[in-house]
Motif scaffolding. Sequence first.
Motif, short mmCIF file in Angstrom:
data_model
loop_
_atom_site.label_atom_id
_atom_site.label_comp_id
_atom_site.label_asym_id
_atom_site.label_seq_id
_atom_site.Cartn_x
_atom_site.Cartn_y
_atom_site.Cartn_z
N ALA A 25 0.60 -1.41 -0.18
CA ALA A 25 -0.27 0.22 -0.19
C ALA A 25 0.58 1.42 -0.29
CB ALA A 25 -0.89 -0.42 0.90
N LEU A 26 2.02 1.59 1.11
CA LEU A 26 2.76 2.47 0.38
C LEU A 26 3.89 2.97 -0.60
CD1 LEU A 26 4.16 4.73 2.98
CD2 LEU A 26 6.33 2.62 3.36
N ALA A 27 3.70 2.08 -0.96
CA ALA A 27 4.08 1.33 -2.27
C ALA A 27 3.78 2.58 -3.39
CB ALA A 27 4.99 0.24 -2.81
N VAL A 28 2.05 2.50 -3.67
CA VAL A 28 2.00 3.00 -4.62
C VAL A 28 0.57 4.13 -3.91
CG1 VAL A 28 1.34 1.20 -5.89
CG2 VAL A 28 -0.46 1.28 -3.67
N VAL A 77 -1.75 9.56 4.77
CA VAL A 77 -1.63 8.42 4.01
C VAL A 77 -0.64 7.26 4.17
CG1 VAL A 77 -2.62 6.38 3.63
CG2 VAL A 77 -4.10 9.34 2.87
N LYS A 78 0.89 8.22 3.60
CA LYS A 78 1.57 7.70 3.77
C LYS A 78 2.54 7.17 5.45
CE LYS A 78 4.97 8.37 0.25
NZ LYS A 78 5.12 9.75 -0.43
N THR A 79 2.11 8.69 6.07
CA THR A 79 2.88 8.56 6.98
C THR A 79 2.08 7.53 8.04
OG1 THR A 79 3.78 11.15 7.29
CG2 THR A 79 3.06 9.91 9.34
N ALA A 80 0.56 7.25 8.46
CA ALA A 80 0.07 6.30 8.89
C ALA A 80 0.76 4.71 8.66
CB ALA A 80 -1.45 6.32 8.82
N LEU A 81 0.91 5.15 7.39
CA LEU A 81 1.53 3.48 6.94
C LEU A 81 2.70 3.20 7.46
CD1 LEU A 81 0.26 4.00 2.99
CD2 LEU A 81 -0.47 1.61 5.31
N LYS A 82 4.14 4.23 7.41
CA LYS A 82 5.05 4.02 7.99
C LYS A 82 4.82 3.63 9.08
CE LYS A 82 6.64 7.01 4.80
NZ LYS A 82 8.10 8.32 4.39
N SER A 83 3.86 4.25 9.54
CA SER A 83 3.88 4.25 11.52
C SER A 83 3.50 2.97 11.44
CB SER A 83 2.71 5.16 12.60
OG SER A 83 3.28 6.80 11.82
N ALA A 84 2.82 2.12 11.36
CA ALA A 84 2.04 0.85 11.52
C ALA A 84 3.27 -0.04 10.95
CB ALA A 84 0.49 0.50 10.22
N LYS A 93 -3.48 1.54 25.02
CA LYS A 93 -4.46 1.43 24.71
C LYS A 93 -5.94 2.40 24.81
CE LYS A 93 -8.11 -0.90 27.77
NZ LYS A 93 -8.13 -1.97 29.54
N GLU A 94 -5.61 3.14 25.35
CA GLU A 94 -6.35 4.70 25.44
C GLU A 94 -6.02 6.02 23.79
OE1 GLU A 94 -5.28 5.29 30.71
OE2 GLU A 94 -4.76 6.66 28.88
N ASP A 95 -4.81 5.78 23.66
CA ASP A 95 -4.77 6.76 22.52
C ASP A 95 -4.21 5.45 21.06
OD1 ASP A 95 -3.36 9.58 22.19
OD2 ASP A 95 -3.56 8.20 20.41
N HIS A 96 -4.99 5.77 20.15
CA HIS A 96 -4.86 5.27 18.80
C HIS A 96 -4.19 6.24 17.83
CE1 HIS A 96 -7.81 2.26 20.11
NE2 HIS A 96 -8.24 2.84 20.54
N HIS A 97 -3.62 7.37 18.29
CA HIS A 97 -2.50 7.58 17.63
C HIS A 97 -0.70 6.72 17.63
CE1 HIS A 97 -5.11 11.36 16.55
NE2 HIS A 97 -5.02 11.31 17.95
N HIS A 98 -0.38 6.78 16.03
CA HIS A 98 0.71 6.15 15.76
C HIS A 98 1.77 6.91 16.09
CE1 HIS A 98 -2.51 3.75 13.88
NE2 HIS A 98 -2.50 4.35 13.35
N ARG A 99 3.13 6.89 17.22
CA ARG A 99 3.84 7.34 17.48
C ARG A 99 4.56 6.92 17.64
NH1 ARG A 99 -0.25 8.52 21.47
NH2 ARG A 99 -0.51 10.59 20.65
N ASN A 100 6.28 7.18 17.25
CA ASN A 100 7.14 6.15 17.74
C ASN A 100 7.54 6.85 20.21
OD1 ASN A 100 9.75 5.11 18.57
ND2 ASN A 100 11.05 6.65 16.64
N LEU A 101 6.46 5.58 20.19
CA LEU A 101 6.89 5.39 21.61
C LEU A 101 8.53 5.62 22.14
CD1 LEU A 101 4.15 2.81 22.68
CD2 LEU A 101 4.32 5.23 22.59
N ALA A 102 9.42 4.72 21.77
CA ALA A 102 10.72 4.77 22.21
C ALA A 102 11.40 6.34 22.14
CB ALA A 102 11.80 4.11 21.16
#
Length: 291
Positions: A43-46, A52-59, A77-86
């Motif tokens: 999906a990211l390739a196209v 959307v690309k940012t969300a794909l990269k996070s996943a 659990k509480e937050d569905h945002h995709h972030r770099n937890l490290a």
Amino acid sequence: MQNHDRAELCTRLHSTSPHERLSAVRDLSRDLNAEDIDLLNAALAVETTAFVKTALKSAIAKLEHPQIAKSDPADEKEDHHHRNLAEWRAMREVTGSLLHEILPRLGSIEYEAGRSVDNYAESKLAAKIESLKELMTAMQQLQEVSHPRKPTDFPIYRILKECVSEEGAGDLIKYDGDTKLVVLGDPNFLKLAFCNGLRNAVEASSNARASPIVVTWGESEVQYFIRIIDSGPGLKGAAKAAMTLGRTTKQGHMGFGLSIARTAMASMDGEISLEANNPSGVIFSMKWYRP
């Protein structure tokens, strides 16, 4: 997640609607399996839409580094945002430890200096200590934005007006947006990012009083946005460098403002950007996902 649900998500990932593709990535990210990596990479390739690309990269990052995703389950659990937890954890640990050690000492130094130095307020020592206090304030702000929060609904115009008032910039601003627009996000993070951008615009426009600073905001199918448009001298160097922690082209500045704004927006799955305004000045943009 059942097989038929994943089949439906796969279909949505290739929808003609960016909003539908973004929604599919979010849904899939809540229950990732190792076999999803090929699906996400395909999906990211196209994909052509930036958010959307940012969300794909996070996943994809969550699958490639599962130990990071599992390290803070309460936030996941509480937050569905995709972030770099490290990144968040490292920032919390480093800034928290430094603040704990430095702040009490800095207060003691300032107190003793005020008692011991003649005409302290006008001294070079006072200027140095004030510079250190600004640094501590920046570190406190970085510490604050490193803690994810649950998003809430709030009127965006109220936040913008509050910041403009606090910065004493009311006479310089021209507003252009729906004053009744309610958005989803974190009002404190948004205000922190906006105030840093506004502060730069006010400073840049100090010699361009004939042209007001334009603050515009709104929403599209997939995102909310805010723009601050000034008529100052414009960008000096690359925009990316200006948002790097500790990098600045301005005399007397420490290079924390835009980095703090970037981190604050990242905590809401958003971003900031800088681009040249025609014929002069800078456009400071803030964008973050709609639900």
